[in-house]
Scaffold this active site. Structure first.
Site, PDB file in Angstrom:
ATOM      1  N   LYS A  52       0.853  -1.198   0.000  1.00 61.42           N
ATOM      2  CA  LYS A  52       0.000   0.000   0.000  1.00 61.42           C
ATOM      3  C   LYS A  52       0.885   1.243   0.000  1.00 61.42           C
ATOM      4  CE  LYS A  52      -3.835  -2.264   2.236  1.00 61.42           C
ATOM      5  NZ  LYS A  52      -4.322  -2.838   3.470  1.00 61.42           N
ATOM      6  N   GLN A  96      -5.596  -2.089   9.366  1.00 60.69           N
ATOM      7  CA  GLN A  96      -5.293  -3.372   8.722  1.00 60.69           C
ATOM      8  C   GLN A  96      -5.861  -4.529   9.545  1.00 60.69           C
ATOM      9  OE1 GLN A  96      -3.751  -3.860   5.683  1.00 60.69           O
ATOM     10  NE2 GLN A  96      -4.261  -6.015   6.006  1.00 60.69           N
ATOM     11  N   ASP A 119     -11.802   1.876   3.109  1.00 57.32           N
ATOM     12  CA  ASP A 119     -11.994   0.433   2.920  1.00 57.32           C
ATOM     13  C   ASP A 119     -13.466   0.117   2.625  1.00 57.32           C
ATOM     14  OD1 ASP A 119     -10.067  -1.456   2.788  1.00 57.32           O
ATOM     15  OD2 ASP A 119      -9.813  -1.700   4.956  1.00 57.32           O
TER      16      ASP A 119
END
Ligand code: NAP
Length: 292
Positions: A52, A96, A119
Protein backbone atom coordinates in the site's frame (compact mmCIF):
# COMPACT_ATOMS: atom_id res chain seq x y z
CA UNK A 1 -7.98 -20.10 -25.50
CA UNK A 2 -9.76 -17.87 -23.04
CA UNK A 3 -8.76 -14.24 -22.80
CA UNK A 4 -6.92 -13.60 -19.53
CA UNK A 5 -8.36 -10.79 -17.43
CA UNK A 6 -5.16 -9.54 -15.85
CA UNK A 7 -5.67 -7.24 -12.90
CA UNK A 8 -2.05 -6.24 -13.02
CA UNK A 9 -2.51 -4.68 -16.49
CA UNK A 10 -5.80 -2.97 -15.59
CA UNK A 11 -4.20 -1.66 -12.41
CA UNK A 12 -1.52 0.14 -14.46
CA UNK A 13 -4.19 1.96 -16.50
CA UNK A 14 -6.12 3.03 -13.40
CA UNK A 15 -2.91 4.22 -11.75
CA UNK A 16 -2.17 6.41 -14.80
CA UNK A 17 -5.62 7.98 -14.44
CA UNK A 18 -5.12 8.47 -10.70
CA UNK A 19 -1.73 10.14 -11.19
CA UNK A 20 -3.42 12.83 -13.30
CA UNK A 21 -6.14 13.30 -10.65
CA UNK A 22 -3.53 13.61 -7.88
CA UNK A 23 -1.62 16.24 -9.90
CA UNK A 24 -4.83 18.20 -10.42
CA UNK A 25 -5.58 18.05 -6.71
CA UNK A 26 -2.07 19.17 -5.80
CA UNK A 27 -2.39 22.11 -8.18
CA UNK A 28 -5.43 23.12 -6.11
CA UNK A 29 -3.47 22.79 -2.86
CA UNK A 30 -4.74 19.37 -1.74
CA UNK A 31 -2.41 16.40 -1.31
CA UNK A 32 -4.32 13.15 -0.68
CA UNK A 33 -3.35 11.66 2.68
CA UNK A 34 -3.79 8.09 3.94
CA UNK A 35 -3.10 6.79 7.46
CA UNK A 36 -2.72 3.07 8.07
CA UNK A 37 -2.86 1.49 11.53
CA UNK A 38 -1.09 -1.85 11.70
CA UNK A 39 -1.24 -3.87 14.93
CA UNK A 40 0.94 -6.92 15.58
CA UNK A 41 3.38 -8.93 13.48
CA UNK A 42 1.19 -10.86 11.02
CA UNK A 43 3.62 -11.29 8.08
CA UNK A 44 0.89 -11.14 5.40
CA UNK A 45 -0.45 -7.89 6.87
CA UNK A 46 3.04 -6.38 6.81
CA UNK A 47 3.42 -7.32 3.13
CA UNK A 48 0.02 -5.77 2.26
CA UNK A 49 0.80 -2.59 4.14
CA UNK A 50 4.22 -2.30 2.49
CA UNK A 51 2.56 -2.65 -0.91
CA UNK A 52 0.00 0.00 0.00
CA UNK A 53 2.88 2.32 0.92
CA UNK A 54 4.59 1.68 -2.43
CA UNK A 55 1.37 2.39 -4.35
CA UNK A 56 0.96 5.70 -2.48
CA UNK A 57 4.54 6.62 -3.35
CA UNK A 58 3.99 5.87 -7.05
CA UNK A 59 0.89 8.07 -7.10
CA UNK A 60 2.05 10.96 -4.91
CA UNK A 61 -0.30 10.19 -2.02
CA UNK A 62 1.09 10.99 1.44
CA UNK A 63 1.01 7.80 3.48
CA UNK A 64 1.95 7.12 7.05
CA UNK A 65 1.76 3.74 8.76
CA UNK A 66 1.51 3.60 12.53
CA UNK A 67 2.74 0.25 13.78
CA UNK A 68 1.62 -0.93 17.22
CA UNK A 69 2.73 -4.04 19.12
CA UNK A 70 0.34 -7.04 19.25
CA UNK A 71 -0.41 -6.34 22.95
CA UNK A 72 -1.27 -2.66 22.42
CA UNK A 73 -4.52 -1.64 24.16
CA UNK A 74 -7.64 -1.17 22.08
CA UNK A 75 -7.89 2.41 23.43
CA UNK A 76 -4.65 3.31 21.65
CA UNK A 77 -6.16 2.37 18.29
CA UNK A 78 -9.35 4.28 19.10
CA UNK A 79 -7.29 7.33 20.10
CA UNK A 80 -5.40 7.27 16.82
CA UNK A 81 -8.64 6.97 14.85
CA UNK A 82 -10.07 9.95 16.74
CA UNK A 83 -6.94 11.98 15.96
CA UNK A 84 -7.09 11.10 12.23
CA UNK A 85 -10.86 11.71 12.07
CA UNK A 86 -10.13 15.30 13.17
CA UNK A 87 -7.06 15.91 11.02
CA UNK A 88 -7.97 17.70 7.74
CA UNK A 89 -4.72 16.50 6.12
CA UNK A 90 -5.92 12.90 6.51
CA UNK A 91 -8.45 11.90 3.85
CA UNK A 92 -8.42 8.13 4.32
CA UNK A 93 -8.03 5.90 7.39
CA UNK A 94 -7.36 2.20 7.18
CA UNK A 95 -7.06 -0.27 10.02
CA UNK A 96 -5.29 -3.37 8.72
CA UNK A 97 -7.19 -6.57 9.51
CA UNK A 98 -7.02 -8.99 11.19
CA UNK A 99 -6.62 -7.31 14.58
CA UNK A 100 -5.34 -9.17 17.67
CA UNK A 101 -8.03 -11.19 19.45
CA UNK A 102 -8.30 -8.84 22.46
CA UNK A 103 -9.50 -6.02 20.21
CA UNK A 104 -13.12 -5.49 19.21
CA UNK A 105 -12.87 -5.23 15.43
CA UNK A 106 -16.44 -3.98 15.00
CA UNK A 107 -16.01 -1.21 17.59
CA UNK A 108 -12.77 -0.09 15.94
CA UNK A 109 -14.12 -0.07 12.38
CA UNK A 110 -17.27 1.77 13.49
CA UNK A 111 -15.10 4.50 15.09
CA UNK A 112 -13.73 5.57 11.69
CA UNK A 113 -15.43 8.64 10.20
CA UNK A 114 -17.52 7.16 7.32
CA UNK A 115 -16.25 10.02 5.11
CA UNK A 116 -12.68 8.71 5.62
CA UNK A 117 -13.56 5.00 5.50
CA UNK A 118 -11.60 4.19 2.34
CA UNK A 119 -11.99 0.43 2.92
CA UNK A 120 -15.78 0.87 2.70
CA UNK A 121 -16.48 -1.40 5.69
CA UNK A 122 -18.30 1.12 7.92
CA UNK A 123 -22.03 0.23 8.20
CA UNK A 124 -22.94 3.67 6.86
CA UNK A 125 -21.03 2.89 3.67
CA UNK A 126 -22.36 -0.69 3.53
CA UNK A 127 -25.90 0.70 3.84
CA UNK A 128 -25.33 3.40 1.25
CA UNK A 129 -24.06 0.77 -1.18
CA UNK A 130 -27.13 -1.38 -0.53
CA UNK A 131 -29.57 1.45 -1.32
CA UNK A 132 -27.71 2.40 -4.48
CA UNK A 133 -26.15 5.63 -3.20
CA UNK A 134 -22.58 4.50 -2.53
CA UNK A 135 -19.78 6.72 -1.35
CA UNK A 136 -16.80 4.38 -1.04
CA UNK A 137 -17.03 1.00 -2.72
CA UNK A 138 -15.18 -1.75 -0.84
CA UNK A 139 -11.87 -2.28 -2.60
CA UNK A 140 -11.84 -5.92 -3.76
CA UNK A 141 -15.44 -5.90 -5.09
CA UNK A 142 -14.84 -2.52 -6.77
CA UNK A 143 -11.74 -4.03 -8.39
CA UNK A 144 -13.77 -6.98 -9.68
CA UNK A 145 -16.32 -4.65 -11.26
CA UNK A 146 -13.52 -2.70 -12.98
CA UNK A 147 -12.00 -5.94 -14.28
CA UNK A 148 -15.30 -6.90 -15.87
CA UNK A 149 -15.97 -3.49 -17.40
CA UNK A 150 -12.44 -2.82 -18.61
CA UNK A 151 -12.05 -6.29 -20.16
CA UNK A 152 -15.17 -5.70 -22.26
CA UNK A 153 -17.37 -7.99 -20.17
CA UNK A 154 -19.95 -5.51 -18.94
CA UNK A 155 -22.20 -7.32 -16.46
CA UNK A 156 -25.33 -5.40 -17.58
CA UNK A 157 -28.10 -7.84 -18.52
CA UNK A 158 -25.95 -10.86 -17.65
CA UNK A 159 -26.61 -13.60 -15.14
CA UNK A 160 -23.84 -13.36 -12.54
CA UNK A 161 -23.39 -16.21 -10.07
CA UNK A 162 -21.30 -15.36 -7.01
CA UNK A 163 -20.00 -18.26 -4.96
CA UNK A 164 -19.30 -17.02 -1.43
CA UNK A 165 -21.23 -14.55 0.76
CA UNK A 166 -18.59 -12.90 2.95
CA UNK A 167 -18.96 -9.29 4.05
CA UNK A 168 -15.76 -8.29 2.26
CA UNK A 169 -16.29 -9.98 -1.13
CA UNK A 170 -19.50 -11.93 -1.83
CA UNK A 171 -22.14 -9.61 -0.36
CA UNK A 172 -20.66 -6.29 -1.56
CA UNK A 173 -20.06 -7.52 -5.12
CA UNK A 174 -23.67 -8.70 -5.13
CA UNK A 175 -24.75 -5.22 -3.98
CA UNK A 176 -22.63 -3.51 -6.62
CA UNK A 177 -23.67 -5.63 -9.59
CA UNK A 178 -27.42 -5.71 -8.90
CA UNK A 179 -27.78 -1.90 -8.86
CA UNK A 180 -29.61 -0.19 -11.71
CA UNK A 181 -26.42 1.56 -12.76
CA UNK A 182 -23.84 1.62 -15.52
CA UNK A 183 -21.38 -1.26 -15.25
CA UNK A 184 -23.89 -3.19 -13.13
CA UNK A 185 -27.59 -3.96 -13.78
CA UNK A 186 -26.95 -7.72 -13.71
CA UNK A 187 -29.19 -10.53 -12.51
CA UNK A 188 -27.33 -11.85 -9.49
CA UNK A 189 -27.46 -15.24 -7.80
CA UNK A 190 -25.42 -15.87 -4.66
CA UNK A 191 -24.35 -19.37 -3.58
CA UNK A 192 -22.83 -20.54 -0.28
CA UNK A 193 -22.43 -23.69 1.78
CA UNK A 194 -26.20 -23.82 2.29
CA UNK A 195 -26.80 -24.03 -1.47
CA UNK A 196 -28.14 -27.48 -2.35
CA UNK A 197 -26.30 -27.84 -5.65
CA UNK A 198 -23.90 -25.03 -6.57
CA UNK A 199 -23.34 -26.48 -10.08
CA UNK A 200 -27.06 -26.12 -10.85
CA UNK A 201 -26.55 -22.34 -10.66
CA UNK A 202 -23.01 -21.97 -12.01
CA UNK A 203 -23.92 -23.95 -15.15
CA UNK A 204 -26.44 -21.22 -16.00
CA UNK A 205 -24.05 -18.33 -15.28
CA UNK A 206 -22.77 -15.90 -17.90
CA UNK A 207 -20.31 -14.64 -15.30
CA UNK A 208 -19.01 -16.56 -12.27
CA UNK A 209 -17.29 -14.83 -9.35
CA UNK A 210 -15.63 -17.40 -7.08
CA UNK A 211 -14.77 -16.28 -3.53
CA UNK A 212 -14.79 -19.31 -1.25
CA UNK A 213 -11.20 -19.70 -0.06
CA UNK A 214 -11.08 -23.33 -1.28
CA UNK A 215 -9.04 -24.46 -4.29
CA UNK A 216 -11.06 -26.31 -6.92
CA UNK A 217 -14.49 -25.08 -5.76
CA UNK A 218 -15.40 -24.44 -9.41
CA UNK A 219 -14.54 -27.33 -11.73
CA UNK A 220 -14.86 -27.71 -15.51
CA UNK A 221 -18.15 -29.62 -15.34
CA UNK A 222 -19.76 -26.77 -13.36
CA UNK A 223 -19.54 -24.12 -16.10
CA UNK A 224 -21.03 -23.53 -19.54
CA UNK A 225 -19.08 -22.76 -22.73
CA UNK A 226 -18.31 -19.06 -23.10
CA UNK A 227 -18.50 -18.22 -19.40
CA UNK A 228 -16.54 -15.28 -17.93
CA UNK A 229 -14.82 -16.17 -14.65
CA UNK A 230 -13.36 -13.95 -11.96
CA UNK A 231 -11.37 -15.99 -9.46
CA UNK A 232 -11.00 -14.07 -6.20
CA UNK A 233 -9.45 -16.90 -4.20
CA UNK A 234 -5.87 -16.81 -2.97
CA UNK A 235 -4.84 -20.19 -1.56
CA UNK A 236 -1.43 -21.59 -0.76
CA UNK A 237 -0.84 -25.17 -1.82
CA UNK A 238 2.30 -27.24 -1.20
CA UNK A 239 4.66 -27.38 -4.17
CA UNK A 240 8.12 -28.88 -3.72
CA UNK A 241 9.20 -27.60 -7.14
CA UNK A 242 9.00 -24.02 -5.85
CA UNK A 243 11.74 -22.44 -3.78
CA UNK A 244 9.21 -21.35 -1.15
CA UNK A 245 7.67 -24.84 -1.03
CA UNK A 246 4.23 -23.58 -2.06
CA UNK A 247 2.38 -21.82 -4.85
CA UNK A 248 -0.72 -19.66 -4.99
CA UNK A 249 -3.91 -20.90 -6.64
CA UNK A 250 -7.44 -19.55 -6.81
CA UNK A 251 -10.80 -21.13 -6.02
CA UNK A 252 -11.30 -22.19 -9.66
CA UNK A 253 -9.75 -25.32 -11.22
CA UNK A 254 -8.09 -23.14 -13.87
CA UNK A 255 -6.89 -25.95 -16.18
CA UNK A 256 -10.41 -27.39 -16.44
CA UNK A 257 -12.38 -24.15 -16.65
CA UNK A 258 -10.09 -22.09 -18.91
CA UNK A 259 -10.72 -24.16 -22.09
CA UNK A 260 -14.48 -23.57 -21.78
CA UNK A 261 -14.28 -19.92 -20.79
CA UNK A 262 -14.50 -16.80 -22.94
CA UNK A 263 -12.39 -14.97 -20.37
CA UNK A 264 -10.90 -15.82 -16.98
CA UNK A 265 -8.78 -14.03 -14.37
CA UNK A 266 -5.55 -15.80 -13.35
CA UNK A 267 -4.20 -16.31 -9.83
CA UNK A 268 -1.81 -14.67 -9.11
CA UNK A 269 -2.03 -11.50 -11.22
CA UNK A 270 -5.84 -11.35 -11.33
CA UNK A 271 -7.98 -9.75 -8.64
CA UNK A 272 -5.11 -9.40 -6.14
CA UNK A 273 -3.40 -6.35 -7.67
CA UNK A 274 -6.73 -4.50 -8.02
CA UNK A 275 -7.52 -4.24 -4.31
CA UNK A 276 -4.78 -1.74 -3.43
CA UNK A 277 -5.47 0.26 -6.60
CA UNK A 278 -9.10 0.70 -5.57
CA UNK A 279 -7.94 1.78 -2.11
CA UNK A 280 -5.87 4.48 -3.85
CA UNK A 281 -8.94 5.47 -5.89
CA UNK A 282 -11.02 5.81 -2.72
CA UNK A 283 -8.32 7.92 -1.06
CA UNK A 284 -8.16 10.27 -4.04
CA UNK A 285 -11.96 10.46 -4.03
CA UNK A 286 -11.97 11.36 -0.34
CA UNK A 287 -9.42 14.12 -0.94
CA UNK A 288 -11.33 15.47 -3.94
CA UNK A 289 -14.46 15.81 -1.88
CA UNK A 290 -12.77 18.33 0.42
CA UNK A 291 -12.72 20.91 -2.39
CA UNK A 292 -15.97 20.03 -4.14
P1 NAP B 1 -14.70 -16.21 3.73
O1 NAP B 1 -15.01 -15.07 4.62
O2 NAP B 1 -14.08 -17.43 4.28
O3 NAP B 1 -16.06 -16.61 2.99
C1 NAP B 1 -16.11 -17.71 2.13
C2 NAP B 1 -17.50 -17.86 1.59
O4 NAP B 1 -17.51 -18.95 0.68
C3 NAP B 1 -18.55 -18.16 2.66
O5 NAP B 1 -19.71 -17.41 2.39
C4 NAP B 1 -18.81 -19.66 2.49
O6 NAP B 1 -20.14 -20.02 2.74
C5 NAP B 1 -18.56 -19.85 1.00
N1 NAP B 1 -18.11 -21.20 0.66
C6 NAP B 1 -17.03 -21.86 1.15
N2 NAP B 1 -16.91 -23.07 0.55
C7 NAP B 1 -17.94 -23.16 -0.33
C8 NAP B 1 -18.36 -24.14 -1.24
N3 NAP B 1 -17.70 -25.30 -1.38
N4 NAP B 1 -19.45 -23.90 -1.99
C9 NAP B 1 -20.14 -22.74 -1.85
N5 NAP B 1 -19.77 -21.76 -1.02
C10 NAP B 1 -18.69 -21.96 -0.27
O7 NAP B 1 -13.75 -15.76 2.53
P2 NAP B 1 -13.50 -14.31 1.85
O8 NAP B 1 -12.88 -13.42 2.82
O9 NAP B 1 -14.70 -13.89 1.09
O10 NAP B 1 -12.38 -14.74 0.80
C11 NAP B 1 -12.62 -15.68 -0.20
C12 NAP B 1 -11.34 -15.92 -0.98
O11 NAP B 1 -10.96 -14.70 -1.61
C13 NAP B 1 -10.14 -16.31 -0.11
O12 NAP B 1 -9.32 -17.20 -0.84
C14 NAP B 1 -9.42 -15.01 0.11
O13 NAP B 1 -8.03 -15.19 0.35
C15 NAP B 1 -9.65 -14.33 -1.20
N6 NAP B 1 -9.60 -12.87 -1.15
C16 NAP B 1 -8.81 -12.26 -2.05
C17 NAP B 1 -8.73 -10.87 -2.07
C18 NAP B 1 -7.88 -10.20 -3.09
O14 NAP B 1 -7.57 -9.06 -2.97
N7 NAP B 1 -7.49 -10.89 -4.11
C19 NAP B 1 -9.45 -10.12 -1.16
C20 NAP B 1 -10.28 -10.79 -0.25
C21 NAP B 1 -10.36 -12.16 -0.27
P3 NAP B 1 -20.86 -19.88 4.20
O15 NAP B 1 -21.20 -18.42 4.33
O16 NAP B 1 -22.06 -20.71 4.08
O17 NAP B 1 -19.84 -20.35 5.20
Amino acid sequence: MAELIRGKDIKKKIEEELKVEVEELKAKGVTPGLRVILVGDDPASHVYVRNKGKACERLGIVEDTIELPADAPEEKVLELIEEFNNDPAVHGILVQLPLPKHMNETKILYAIDPMKDVDGFHPVNVGRLMIGDPDFLPCTPAGIQQMLIRSGNDPAGKHVVIVGRSNIVGKPIMNILMQKKEGANATVTICHTGTDDVAKYTKKADIIIAATGWPGTITGDMVKEGVVVIDVGVNRIDDDTREKGYRLVGDVAFDEVEPKAKAISPVPGGVGPMTITMLMKNTVRAAKRTIE
